[in-house]
Design a protein around this motif. Structure first.
Motif, PDB file in Angstrom:
ATOM      1  N   MET A  52     -71.168 108.344 -12.937  1.00 45.13           N
ATOM      2  CA  MET A  52     -72.351 108.993 -13.776  1.00 45.13           C
ATOM      3  C   MET A  52     -73.585 108.654 -12.950  1.00 45.13           C
ATOM      4  O   MET A  52     -74.119 107.549 -12.947  1.00 45.13           O
ATOM      5  CB  MET A  52     -72.319 108.728 -15.253  1.00 45.13           C
ATOM      6  CG  MET A  52     -73.324 109.363 -15.896  1.00 45.13           C
ATOM      7  SD  MET A  52     -73.376 108.727 -17.744  1.00 45.13           S
ATOM      8  CE  MET A  52     -74.447 110.116 -18.294  1.00 45.13           C
ATOM      9  N   SER A  53     -74.102 109.820 -12.505  1.00 41.77           N
ATOM     10  CA  SER A  53     -75.379 109.663 -11.784  1.00 41.77           C
ATOM     11  C   SER A  53     -76.522 110.308 -12.682  1.00 41.77           C
ATOM     12  O   SER A  53     -76.362 111.201 -12.996  1.00 41.77           O
ATOM     13  CB  SER A  53     -75.348 110.369 -10.627  1.00 41.77           C
ATOM     14  OG  SER A  53     -76.504 110.231  -9.674  1.00 41.77           O
ATOM     15  N   LEU A  54     -77.586 109.618 -12.919  1.00 43.64           N
ATOM     16  CA  LEU A  54     -78.570 109.639 -13.553  1.00 43.64           C
ATOM     17  C   LEU A  54     -79.327 110.848 -12.805  1.00 43.64           C
ATOM     18  O   LEU A  54     -79.733 110.657 -11.465  1.00 43.64           O
ATOM     19  CB  LEU A  54     -79.583 108.741 -13.859  1.00 43.64           C
ATOM     20  CG  LEU A  54     -78.774 107.914 -15.102  1.00 43.64           C
ATOM     21  CD1 LEU A  54     -79.685 106.763 -15.323  1.00 43.64           C
ATOM     22  CD2 LEU A  54     -78.628 108.622 -16.244  1.00 43.64           C
ATOM     23  N   THR A  55     -80.319 111.692 -13.492  1.00 45.81           N
ATOM     24  CA  THR A  55     -81.329 112.572 -12.739  1.00 45.81           C
ATOM     25  C   THR A  55     -82.612 111.745 -12.735  1.00 45.81           C
ATOM     26  O   THR A  55     -82.778 110.903 -13.539  1.00 45.81           O
ATOM     27  CB  THR A  55     -81.433 113.859 -13.351  1.00 45.81           C
ATOM     28  OG1 THR A  55     -81.805 113.600 -14.613  1.00 45.81           O
ATOM     29  CG2 THR A  55     -79.962 114.661 -13.443  1.00 45.81           C
ATOM     30  N   ARG A  56     -83.672 112.152 -11.898  1.00 40.79           N
ATOM     31  CA  ARG A  56     -84.929 111.639 -12.076  1.00 40.79           C
ATOM     32  C   ARG A  56     -85.469 112.198 -13.321  1.00 40.79           C
ATOM     33  O   ARG A  56     -86.253 111.076 -13.842  1.00 40.79           O
ATOM     34  CB  ARG A  56     -85.662 112.329 -10.866  1.00 40.79           C
ATOM     35  CG  ARG A  56     -85.190 111.782  -9.480  1.00 40.79           C
ATOM     36  CD  ARG A  56     -86.160 112.493  -8.458  1.00 40.79           C
ATOM     37  NE  ARG A  56     -87.497 112.170  -8.682  1.00 40.79           N
ATOM     38  CZ  ARG A  56     -87.982 111.230  -7.498  1.00 40.79           C
ATOM     39  NH1 ARG A  56     -87.431 110.852  -6.470  1.00 40.79           N
ATOM     40  NH2 ARG A  56     -89.327 110.923  -7.709  1.00 40.79           N
ATOM     41  N   GLU A  57     -85.239 113.081 -13.833  1.00 45.34           N
ATOM     42  CA  GLU A  57     -85.570 113.451 -15.267  1.00 45.34           C
ATOM     43  C   GLU A  57     -85.265 112.354 -16.315  1.00 45.34           C
ATOM     44  O   GLU A  57     -86.061 112.061 -16.997  1.00 45.34           O
ATOM     45  CB  GLU A  57     -85.494 114.926 -15.818  1.00 45.34           C
ATOM     46  CG  GLU A  57     -86.014 115.988 -14.663  1.00 45.34           C
ATOM     47  CD  GLU A  57     -85.466 116.221 -13.421  1.00 45.34           C
ATOM     48  OE1 GLU A  57     -84.411 115.710 -13.135  1.00 45.34           O
ATOM     49  OE2 GLU A  57     -86.126 116.744 -12.611  1.00 45.34           O
ATOM     50  N   GLN A  58     -83.925 111.812 -16.064  1.00 42.05           N
ATOM     51  CA  GLN A  58     -83.438 111.143 -17.139  1.00 42.05           C
ATOM     52  C   GLN A  58     -84.132 109.691 -16.990  1.00 42.05           C
ATOM     53  O   GLN A  58     -84.427 109.117 -18.075  1.00 42.05           O
ATOM     54  CB  GLN A  58     -82.003 110.909 -17.039  1.00 42.05           C
ATOM     55  CG  GLN A  58     -81.224 112.117 -17.684  1.00 42.05           C
ATOM     56  CD  GLN A  58     -79.399 112.191 -17.157  1.00 42.05           C
ATOM     57  OE1 GLN A  58     -79.406 111.737 -16.145  1.00 42.05           O
ATOM     58  NE2 GLN A  58     -79.053 112.667 -18.021  1.00 42.05           N
ATOM     59  N   VAL A  59     -84.453 109.331 -15.747  1.00 40.37           N
ATOM     60  CA  VAL A  59     -85.266 107.992 -15.659  1.00 40.37           C
ATOM     61  C   VAL A  59     -86.371 108.236 -15.973  1.00 40.37           C
ATOM     62  O   VAL A  59     -86.956 107.257 -16.569  1.00 40.37           O
ATOM     63  CB  VAL A  59     -85.216 107.854 -14.126  1.00 40.37           C
ATOM     64  CG1 VAL A  59     -85.874 106.543 -13.593  1.00 40.37           C
ATOM     65  CG2 VAL A  59     -83.620 107.588 -13.449  1.00 40.37           C
ATOM     66  N   SER A 112     -77.402 104.277 -12.373  1.00 43.93           N
ATOM     67  CA  SER A 112     -76.399 104.962 -12.186  1.00 43.93           C
ATOM     68  C   SER A 112     -75.128 104.192 -11.943  1.00 43.93           C
ATOM     69  O   SER A 112     -74.272 104.267 -12.384  1.00 43.93           O
ATOM     70  CB  SER A 112     -76.636 106.069 -11.120  1.00 43.93           C
ATOM     71  OG  SER A 112     -77.619 107.063 -11.164  1.00 43.93           O
ATOM     72  N   ALA A 113     -75.682 103.228 -11.091  1.00 45.93           N
ATOM     73  CA  ALA A 113     -74.460 102.214 -10.410  1.00 45.93           C
ATOM     74  C   ALA A 113     -73.924 101.342 -12.015  1.00 45.93           C
ATOM     75  O   ALA A 113     -72.798 101.330 -12.055  1.00 45.93           O
ATOM     76  CB  ALA A 113     -74.924 101.119  -9.607  1.00 45.93           C
ATOM     77  N   ILE A 114     -74.879 101.019 -12.905  1.00 44.27           N
ATOM     78  CA  ILE A 114     -74.501 100.250 -13.990  1.00 44.27           C
ATOM     79  C   ILE A 114     -73.505 101.291 -14.907  1.00 44.27           C
ATOM     80  O   ILE A 114     -72.732 100.858 -15.387  1.00 44.27           O
ATOM     81  CB  ILE A 114     -75.842  99.795 -14.705  1.00 44.27           C
ATOM     82  CG1 ILE A 114     -76.408  98.799 -14.161  1.00 44.27           C
ATOM     83  CG2 ILE A 114     -75.238  99.221 -16.121  1.00 44.27           C
ATOM     84  CD1 ILE A 114     -77.924  98.377 -14.396  1.00 44.27           C
ATOM     85  N   ARG A 163     -65.962 102.823 -15.538  1.00 43.66           N
ATOM     86  CA  ARG A 163     -64.508 102.127 -14.984  1.00 43.66           C
ATOM     87  C   ARG A 163     -64.019 101.316 -16.124  1.00 43.66           C
ATOM     88  O   ARG A 163     -63.058 101.151 -16.297  1.00 43.66           O
ATOM     89  CB  ARG A 163     -64.997 101.423 -13.663  1.00 43.66           C
ATOM     90  CG  ARG A 163     -64.683 102.231 -12.392  1.00 43.66           C
ATOM     91  CD  ARG A 163     -64.926 101.802 -11.238  1.00 43.66           C
ATOM     92  NE  ARG A 163     -65.948 101.736 -10.679  1.00 43.66           N
ATOM     93  CZ  ARG A 163     -66.996 100.892 -10.269  1.00 43.66           C
ATOM     94  NH1 ARG A 163     -66.433  99.588 -10.117  1.00 43.66           N
ATOM     95  NH2 ARG A 163     -68.273 101.062  -9.827  1.00 43.66           N
ATOM     96  N   LEU A 164     -64.904 100.366 -16.753  1.00 45.55           N
ATOM     97  CA  LEU A 164     -64.502  99.518 -17.706  1.00 45.55           C
ATOM     98  C   LEU A 164     -63.806 100.272 -18.803  1.00 45.55           C
ATOM     99  O   LEU A 164     -62.916  99.839 -19.577  1.00 45.55           O
ATOM    100  CB  LEU A 164     -65.695  98.710 -18.287  1.00 45.55           C
ATOM    101  CG  LEU A 164     -66.072  97.689 -17.506  1.00 45.55           C
ATOM    102  CD1 LEU A 164     -67.352  96.845 -18.047  1.00 45.55           C
ATOM    103  CD2 LEU A 164     -65.126  96.572 -16.975  1.00 45.55           C
TER     104      LEU A 164
END
Length: 95
Positions: free
Chosen positions: A1-8, A32-34, A40-41
């Motif tokens: 799952m990759s966050l967008t700049r807007e979400q950040v 995004s890595a977290i 995956r967990l």
């Protein structure tokens, strides 16, 4: 799952953080890595895993909560750097 700049930006606004463009991109990658790690967990099969509140089993037993006599006041105060009116004297915190 990759966050967008807007979400950040939204997360930063909620946390009341002012981020530079460099920080925004770094946090986007880290968050995004977290989230990918947690995704995956969630794919793990935990059907037969009993619930626990510790990740590592501890063999230490807590000591019983028993009332005990404290040290005599004179013995405690004998270790204090300064004593005044039979109490610890400490430096003032506020002016």
């Amino acid at each position: 799952m990759s966050l967008t700049r807007e979400q950040v930006d939204h997360i930063a606004r909620l946390a009341r953080l002012n981020l530079s463009d460099e920080e925004r991109e770094r946090y986007r990658e880290q968050l995004s890595a977290i989230l990918e790690h947690f995704q995956r967990l969630q794919e793990l099969d935990t059907e037969n895993v009993p619930p626990t509140f510790r990740a590592v089993e501890s063999h230490r037993k807590p000591r019983p909560d028993e009332v005990q006599d404290s040290l005599p006041r004179a013995e405690l105060l004998s270790n204090a750097p300064e004593v005044e009116q039979n109490q610890f004297r400490v430096p003032p915190i506020l002016d």
